[in-house]
Design a protein around this motif. Structure first.
Motif, PDB file in Angstrom:
ATOM      1  N   GLY A  33      69.729  51.290  27.235  1.00 31.46           N
ATOM      2  CA  GLY A  33      70.675  50.615  28.122  1.00 31.46           C
ATOM      3  C   GLY A  33      71.082  49.230  27.678  1.00 31.46           C
ATOM      4  O   GLY A  33      71.468  48.399  28.504  1.00 31.46           O
ATOM      5  N   THR A  34      71.072  48.974  26.378  1.00 30.64           N
ATOM      6  CA  THR A  34      71.475  47.662  25.875  1.00 30.64           C
ATOM      7  C   THR A  34      72.323  47.834  24.628  1.00 30.64           C
ATOM      8  O   THR A  34      72.278  48.887  23.980  1.00 30.64           O
ATOM      9  CB  THR A  34      70.248  46.785  25.546  1.00 30.64           C
ATOM     10  OG1 THR A  34      70.702  45.521  25.056  1.00 30.64           O
ATOM     11  CG2 THR A  34      69.353  47.432  24.513  1.00 30.64           C
ATOM     12  N   ASP A  35      73.083  46.810  24.287  1.00 33.40           N
ATOM     13  CA  ASP A  35      73.791  46.831  23.006  1.00 33.40           C
ATOM     14  C   ASP A  35      73.184  45.830  22.030  1.00 33.40           C
ATOM     15  O   ASP A  35      73.694  45.616  20.936  1.00 33.40           O
ATOM     16  CB  ASP A  35      75.283  46.574  23.191  1.00 33.40           C
ATOM     17  CG  ASP A  35      75.585  45.265  23.885  1.00 33.40           C
ATOM     18  OD1 ASP A  35      74.632  44.557  24.268  1.00 33.40           O
ATOM     19  OD2 ASP A  35      76.766  44.934  24.042  1.00 33.40           O
ATOM     20  N   PHE A  36      72.063  45.212  22.436  1.00 35.56           N
ATOM     21  CA  PHE A  36      71.344  44.293  21.546  1.00 35.56           C
ATOM     22  C   PHE A  36      70.511  45.112  20.570  1.00 35.56           C
ATOM     23  O   PHE A  36      69.745  45.977  20.967  1.00 35.56           O
ATOM     24  CB  PHE A  36      70.456  43.351  22.357  1.00 35.56           C
ATOM     25  CG  PHE A  36      69.667  42.411  21.505  1.00 35.56           C
ATOM     26  CD1 PHE A  36      70.280  41.343  20.878  1.00 35.56           C
ATOM     27  CD2 PHE A  36      68.308  42.594  21.321  1.00 35.56           C
ATOM     28  CE1 PHE A  36      69.553  40.481  20.074  1.00 35.56           C
ATOM     29  CE2 PHE A  36      67.570  41.733  20.524  1.00 35.56           C
ATOM     30  CZ  PHE A  36      68.204  40.676  19.903  1.00 35.56           C
ATOM     31  N   VAL A  37      70.680  44.840  19.280  1.00 32.43           N
ATOM     32  CA  VAL A  37      69.995  45.591  18.224  1.00 32.43           C
ATOM     33  C   VAL A  37      69.132  44.626  17.413  1.00 32.43           C
ATOM     34  O   VAL A  37      69.624  43.576  16.999  1.00 32.43           O
ATOM     35  CB  VAL A  37      71.037  46.271  17.307  1.00 32.43           C
ATOM     36  CG1 VAL A  37      70.368  46.954  16.137  1.00 32.43           C
ATOM     37  CG2 VAL A  37      71.873  47.260  18.111  1.00 32.43           C
ATOM     38  N   PRO A  38      67.854  44.965  17.157  1.00 39.81           N
ATOM     39  CA  PRO A  38      67.020  44.059  16.360  1.00 39.81           C
ATOM     40  C   PRO A  38      67.517  43.976  14.923  1.00 39.81           C
ATOM     41  O   PRO A  38      67.932  44.974  14.342  1.00 39.81           O
ATOM     42  CB  PRO A  38      65.629  44.702  16.424  1.00 39.81           C
ATOM     43  CG  PRO A  38      65.880  46.138  16.713  1.00 39.81           C
ATOM     44  CD  PRO A  38      67.129  46.175  17.538  1.00 39.81           C
ATOM     45  N   GLN A  39      67.471  42.753  14.368  1.00 38.68           N
ATOM     46  CA  GLN A  39      67.928  42.537  13.000  1.00 38.68           C
ATOM     47  C   GLN A  39      66.813  42.094  12.069  1.00 38.68           C
ATOM     48  O   GLN A  39      67.073  41.706  10.926  1.00 38.68           O
ATOM     49  CB  GLN A  39      69.057  41.511  13.003  1.00 38.68           C
ATOM     50  CG  GLN A  39      70.264  42.006  13.773  1.00 38.68           C
ATOM     51  CD  GLN A  39      71.372  40.971  13.842  1.00 38.68           C
ATOM     52  OE1 GLN A  39      71.228  39.851  13.391  1.00 38.68           O
ATOM     53  NE2 GLN A  39      72.489  41.373  14.417  1.00 38.68           N
TER      54      GLN A  39
END
Ligand SMILES: [Zn+2]
Length: 83
Positions: A33-39
């Motif tokens: 449920g997020t669009d934050f992706v770990p980099q």
């Protein structure tokens, strides 16, 4: 050199920064449920604590499973010439 996007193939690139890795992490993020992706590895642990609180046992196993899948895909492209 990365076989997918022709950038330097470092561990951070292969598992987090490559377009293939971003797609994989993006799919996982979508299911959470997020669009934050770990980099990076550091962001992964922050990310998993935020979106999967209380599931500490899967932190390392989840990372290992995702990296293993990316590694197997990379090897299929490299050695079996899959697209
Ligand atoms: Zn790449």
């Amino acid at each position: 050199m990365c076989l997918c996007c022709h950038k330097d193939e470092t561990l951070v690139h292969l598992f987090f920064d490559c377009t293939v890795a971003k797609c994989v992490w993006g799919c996982i993020a979508y299911t959470l449920g997020t669009d934050f992706v770990p980099q990076s590895l550091w962001q992964y642990f922050v990310w998993v604590r935020r979106f999967l609180p209380g599931l500490k046992t899967i932190f390392v196993e989840g990372l290992g499973a995702v990296c293993w899948a990316i590694w197997k895909t990379r090897n299929a492209v490299c050695f079996k010439k899959k697209v």
